[in-house]
Motif scaffolding. Structure first.
Motif, PDB file in Angstrom:
ATOM      1  N   CYS A 112     -12.779  -7.498  -0.737  1.00  0.00           N
ATOM      2  CA  CYS A 112     -11.932  -6.345  -0.412  1.00  0.00           C
ATOM      3  C   CYS A 112     -12.699  -5.033  -0.461  1.00  0.00           C
ATOM      4  O   CYS A 112     -12.119  -3.978  -0.158  1.00  0.00           O
ATOM      5  N   LEU A 142       0.810  -1.219   0.000  1.00  0.00           N
ATOM      6  CA  LEU A 142       0.000   0.000   0.000  1.00  0.00           C
ATOM      7  C   LEU A 142       0.842   1.267   0.000  1.00  0.00           C
ATOM      8  O   LEU A 142       0.461   2.269  -0.605  1.00  0.00           O
ATOM      9  N   LEU A 148      -5.993  -0.186  -3.263  1.00  0.00           N
ATOM     10  CA  LEU A 148      -7.222  -0.583  -2.580  1.00  0.00           C
ATOM     11  C   LEU A 148      -8.375  -0.730  -3.573  1.00  0.00           C
ATOM     12  O   LEU A 148      -9.137  -1.699  -3.526  1.00  0.00           O
ATOM     13  N   PRO A 168      -5.826   0.392   6.165  1.00  0.00           N
ATOM     14  CA  PRO A 168      -6.052   1.576   5.316  1.00  0.00           C
ATOM     15  C   PRO A 168      -6.328   2.843   6.110  1.00  0.00           C
ATOM     16  O   PRO A 168      -5.789   3.908   5.787  1.00  0.00           O
ATOM     17  N   THR A 206      -6.808 -10.490   3.403  1.00  0.00           N
ATOM     18  CA  THR A 206      -8.002  -9.785   3.865  1.00  0.00           C
ATOM     19  C   THR A 206      -9.119 -10.783   4.174  1.00  0.00           C
ATOM     20  O   THR A 206      -9.421 -11.643   3.350  1.00  0.00           O
ATOM     21  N   ALA A 236     -11.740  -1.302   1.265  1.00  0.00           N
ATOM     22  CA  ALA A 236     -11.652  -0.033   0.543  1.00  0.00           C
ATOM     23  C   ALA A 236     -12.619   1.011   1.061  1.00  0.00           C
ATOM     24  O   ALA A 236     -12.592   2.148   0.591  1.00  0.00           O
TER      25      ALA A 236
END
Length: 560
Positions: A432, A325, A422, A402, A384, A436
């Motif tokens: 996912c 990320l 993301l 995130p 995830t 996000a």
């Protein structure tokens, strides 16, 4: 009468003016991403022992392991654009889904443009654009007698509109010689506003969509298989014995990256005495990720025998997730990122061990991400929670990552890449979408500086394709950031009628006077899902599963 003498010592980054009618010009750089231009390095293959330590390194476009094959028509189109004399300054966007081979094509074109075999008057000076964390130094001065200047900008869809404006105003691009700027990205929607800017500058602008591979698939697979099986890599007695997948005609294998992944997995398995039958391209990611885990485990075991390495595989997985990320950043930013996530172990030790596994291409940086990007996206999906792949245990810790990275002081530095990945992971892996959702709460504050010295890498030596901003997501796509999504239509800038437009998340309006500021911040932060990405059927392990997609990832369901 003696004229007064003015003398002042000013620190770097400061400004001062003295004397009657003195003035000073101040340039404000928000955050720490400062565009720079330097010479594009010639391709150089890394040491083979280093490559073989983790086979996924063989897929990195920067390694130039597999010789360039095909794309004859596209190379001719690029050469025609370069040699046209319609305008002194011309900009071309080369775009295609991730894994299509954009960066390798651009590199091949750049090398052909400056080939030593050309007469000096026909050779181009080839430059690259990226970011640095300090004040930019002077751009290189192209030598006289060259045909012109060619600037390559990889990951152009990660640049803010204002950053691209700043780049295009660089004096090196405005000398009395032909100048070509090759932008590379995944989608084209964001390019509309820049085209308008280029029109005002009386520059040409166009785009080239890189089509899916058709005729060259077998030839590309064969070239990759033979190279990976060569004596300096896997050393197979006869690489020709490794047959291509029976599903080579599938749409998914229209991606150069998938062809190379299929060749690598097949050669790796043959070298280990296995015969694989991988019917789906995304099973290739799962196979390669298993190899990453094995490398982490071996290093941890060696640490017990005196090796200077102490990070458990489960903690290294968290660090690799974080690096996917953030991308490669400076040391201070890497420390701040790991501290914000409260990972087990000392952040300094984690950075050292991660650097041991993934040495950065720029030695002053840390948290080099997993390559290629498609592998990193699949890894995000596997770690995830929400998938039902029994072979991979998800980590609930990921749900808070995130927000920790994007809601604090790290946001200006890591958001361009984090938002992109993301949204791309959410497009490929339906579970996912929850990950996000943090994009929905980002707001739109004025830019502010990141941590001291933050230095995100804006080009990968670019070489790894990234999910582009602006693609239309399926069924509405992942939740979008408040005030960060450009309006539908030709581009993020204001329309001809002025006035206000509707806010993308409600009835609030953005005044016309604020649109330019708004669009400059949102460029590169839209939905980078990649609408042209080919659909993939489920791997065998997922057949009958409600999650249909990548290696442990759910393909977004279209029936909602």
């Amino acid at each position: 009468m003696t004229e007064p003498r003015y003398e002042q010592h000013v620190a770097a980054g400061a400004v001062a003016a003295q004397g009657p009618n003195a003035t000073a010009t101040v340039n404000h750089y928000y955050g720490t991403r400062l565009p720079t231009i330097d010479a594009l390095p010639a391709p150089a293959a890394p040491d083979t022992a280093w490559l073989m330590a983790q086979p996924s390194r063989l897929l990195d476009a920067r390694s130039h392991v597999v010789p360039f094959i095909g794309r004859t028509a596209e190379l001719e189109r690029l050469q025609q654009w370069r040699d046209a004399r319609d305008a002194r300054l011309s900009v071309l966007l080369l775009h295609a889904p991730g894994g299509q081979g954009k960066t390798r094509l651009a590199t091949e074109f750049a090398e052909l443009s400056r080939s030593p075999g050309l007469p000096a008057a026909e050779r181009w000076e080839v430059l690259q654009a990226g970011f640095r964390g300090g004040p930019p130094g002077p751009a290189p001065s192209p030598p006289a007698g060259r045909a012109g200047v060619l600037l390559v900008v990889d990951y152009a869809d990660r640049w803010a509109y204002s950053e691209l404006e700043h780049l295009l105003a660089d004096p090196v691009l405005h000398q009395q010689r032909p100048t070509r700027v090759l932008l590379i990205g995944r989608t084209v929607r964001w390019f509309a506003a820049l085209r308008a800017e280029l029109a005002d500058r009386r520059a040409d602008a166009g785009d080239l969509l890189l089509p899916s591979l058709d005729e060259d698939r077998l030839r590309m697979f064969t070239a990759a298989r033979d190279r990976y099986g060569a004596s300096d890599l896997y050393g197979l007695p006869d690489p020709a014995d490794v047959e291509p997948p029976a599903s080579l005609g599938r749409r998914d294998f229209g991606l150069t990256l998938n062809l190379h992944m299929a060749a690598l997995v097949s050669v790796d398995a043959r070298a280990r005495g296995k015969r694989l039958s991988l019917a789906e391209p995304h099973e290739l990611s799962a196979y390669l990720l298993d190899r990453e885990y094995r490398a982490w485990q071996r290093l941890f075991d060696a640490g017990g025998q005196g090796q200077d390495y102490r990070t458990r595989p489960a903690v290294m997985a968290k660090t690799v997730f974080t690096a996917a990320l953030t991308g490669a950043v400076d040391h201070d930013t890497g420390l701040a990122a790991l501290r914000s996530l409260d990972l087990p172990g000392h952040p300094q030790d984690l950075l050292l061990d991660h650097r041991f596994c993934y040495p950065p291409s720029e030695r002053e940086l840390v948290l080099e991400p997993l390559y290629p990007d498609r592998l990193a996206e699949d890894f995000l999906g596997l770690l995830t929670p929400g998938h039902d792949v029994s072979a991979y245990d998800p980590d609930p810790w990921t749900s808070g990552v995130p927000a920790a990275l994007l809601n604090g002081e790290l946001r200006p530095t890591v958001s361009p890449r984090a938002v992109t990945f993301l949204a791309s992971a959410a497009d490929r892996c339906a579970h996912c979408l929850d990950l996000a959702k943090v994009l929905n709460n980002l707001g739109d504050p004025a830019p502010r500086p990141g941590p001291r010295g933050a230095r995100p890498r804006g080009h990968a030596g670019g070489r790894r394709p990234v999910p582009a901003a602006g693609a239309r997501p399926p069924h509405g796509g992942p939740p979008r950031a408040r005030g960060r999504t450009p309006p539908a239509g030709p581009g993020p800038g204001p329309g001809p009628g002025g006035g206000a437009r509707r806010h993308p998340r409600g009835d609030r309006a953005v005044p016309a006077a604020g649109r330019d500021r708004h669009s400059r911040r949102t460029h590169g932060h839209g939905d980078p899902a990649g609408q042209d990405r080919p659909d993939a059927g489920p791997p065998r392990a997922l057949r009958g599963s409600r999650y249909r997609g990548g290696a442990g990832c759910a393909r977004p369901r279209r029936d909602r």
